[in-house]
Scaffold this motif. Structure first.
Motif: not given
Length: 394
Positions: A195-214
């Motif tokens: 769960p920690g591994t997949l949770g980090l992937l979720q969190a990273n994906s969320c940050l990438q989406y919020l920060i970047s327009e692409q």
């Protein structure tokens, strides 16, 4: 006027230094509204990292209480938390780590009746639940409201994750119906790190989406094997028979159009476009720097960082970066070569260079802040005294 407080600037400095984030990206995070559904094995790392990263508004929705069987993988909880609300304990942990964000812990399960109240203002939703019914509910509601969401699931030693956006394939394109006889972690067990591994992937994906327009993560299903540490990617496509492909009144077409998440106000965006650099010679500790600055009747305070950094946070003064014609601009602002010039940057390196250049040009009283703002902001009482002084002169 700074875009961040002194505390925020210190908290997020390593983010702002990244070209991929910068002041613009950190502001997007600051203004973002995120809903995390589930505060268990996935929800704990997701919440922990999004809160630490500076996502400004986080709502955690979970109706469960902490049990001892949770502790081997739900890393925000301790033995002393058994019996307490998961959502509220997570909210407190996040605020203990980052007092500059707003966190709401909701002790309710997410159901159709409270979806509108809890989800509709979100920029993105993260599914950290462990059942398909909840995922279908999130998918269908986010479709209608044009809200992106991130799915993840773990079981045994395997996990998967996907980011679904309003214009791409949806969860029902991958899972048209709720699978039957699929065990959950309670029945089948789960490796504690998964769960920690997949949770980090979720969190990273969320940050990438919020920060970047692409965002290149959307429209893909990521499959992770905890046994081999292998991550496979499957490109998803819309199912032409799925509800997301049908332009009905209940589909996102024509219902609601969302801009890139956490868009900045025009005034804020205008505040943060430029580049920079800086230099130094006579180094003063933060205490001496402030004492001398306060003792001068007409000090010239010079920030040699970029305009973008200055907009993000500053202690006042004129901003002239080393990437520009420093000598020409300083000469235009301060014609008196005997004036006391106090130079600062983020770490002290650029202010060292600036003092060297100004000294060669004939300026005789030059002071550089040793350690830069990073060192000054560690001295909270000193920072407060300086802020009050500068405010009185404004």
């Amino acid at each position: 006027m700074s875009l961040f407080t002194a505390g925020e600037w210190q908290q997020y400095q390593r983010h702002v230094q990244l070209n991929e984030v910068g002041v613009t990206g950190q502001l997007r995070l600051k203004h973002a509204k995120v809903v995390i559904v589930g505060a268990g094995g996935l929800g704990c790392p997701v919440a922990m990292y999004l809160g630490a990263a500076g996502v400004g508004h986080i709502t955690i929705v979970d109706g469960d209480c902490i049990s001892q069987t949770n502790l081997h993988r739900q890393v925000l909880f301790s033995f002393a938390d058994i019996g307490k609300s998961k959502a509220r304990v997570v909210a407190k942990r996040l605020n203990d780590n980052n007092p500059f964000i707003t966190v709401l812990g909701v002790k309710e399960p997410l159901v159709a009746a409270n979806m509108h109240r809890l989800v509709n203002k979100a920029d993105i939703v993260l599914d950290c639940t462990d059942n398909f019914a909840a995922r279908m509910l999130i998918n269908d509601h986010c479709l209608v409201q044009a809200i992106p969401w991130i799915y993840a699931s773990v079981l045994g030693t395997n996990g998967q994750m996907a980011l679904f956006t309003p214009d791409g394939p949806c969860f029902r394109c991958v899972f048209p119906e709720i699978p039957v006889d699929v065990p959950d972690c309670n029945a089948a067990g789960v490796l504690s790190t998964l769960p920690g591994t997949l949770g980090l992937l979720q969190a990273n994906s969320c940050l990438q989406y919020l920060i970047s327009e692409q965002c290149e993560i959307a429209g893909k299903l990521f499959l992770f094997s905890g046994s081999t540490n292998q991550l496979r990617t499957i490109n998803l496509s819309k199912n032409t028979q799925c509800v997301c492909a049908q332009p009905t009144a209940k589909s996102p077409v024509g219902v609601r159009v969302r801009a890139t998440p956490a868009k900045l106000k025009e005034s804020e965006q205008a505040n943060i476009d430029s580049t920079a650099a800086c230099h130094q010679n006579i180094k003063l500790t933060p205490q001496t720097f402030v004492n001398l600055l306060l003792g001068h009747k007409t000090p010239f305070l010079l920030d040699v960082r970029s305009e973008q950094e200055h907009r993000g946070f500053n202690i006042g003064g004129v901003c002239i970066s080393l990437s520009e014609d420093l000598l020409q601009q300083v000469t235009a602002e301060c014609t008196d070569r005997t004036a006391a010039i106090f130079v600062y940057c983020q770490s002290g390196k650029r202010s060292d260079q600036a003092v060297g250049l100004l000294s060669e040009a004939g300026y005789s009283e030059l002071y550089s802040l040793e350690g830069g703002l990073s060192a000054l902001l560690e001295e909270r009482q000193l920072t407060k005294i300086l802020s009050e002084f500068l405010a009185s002169r404004a």
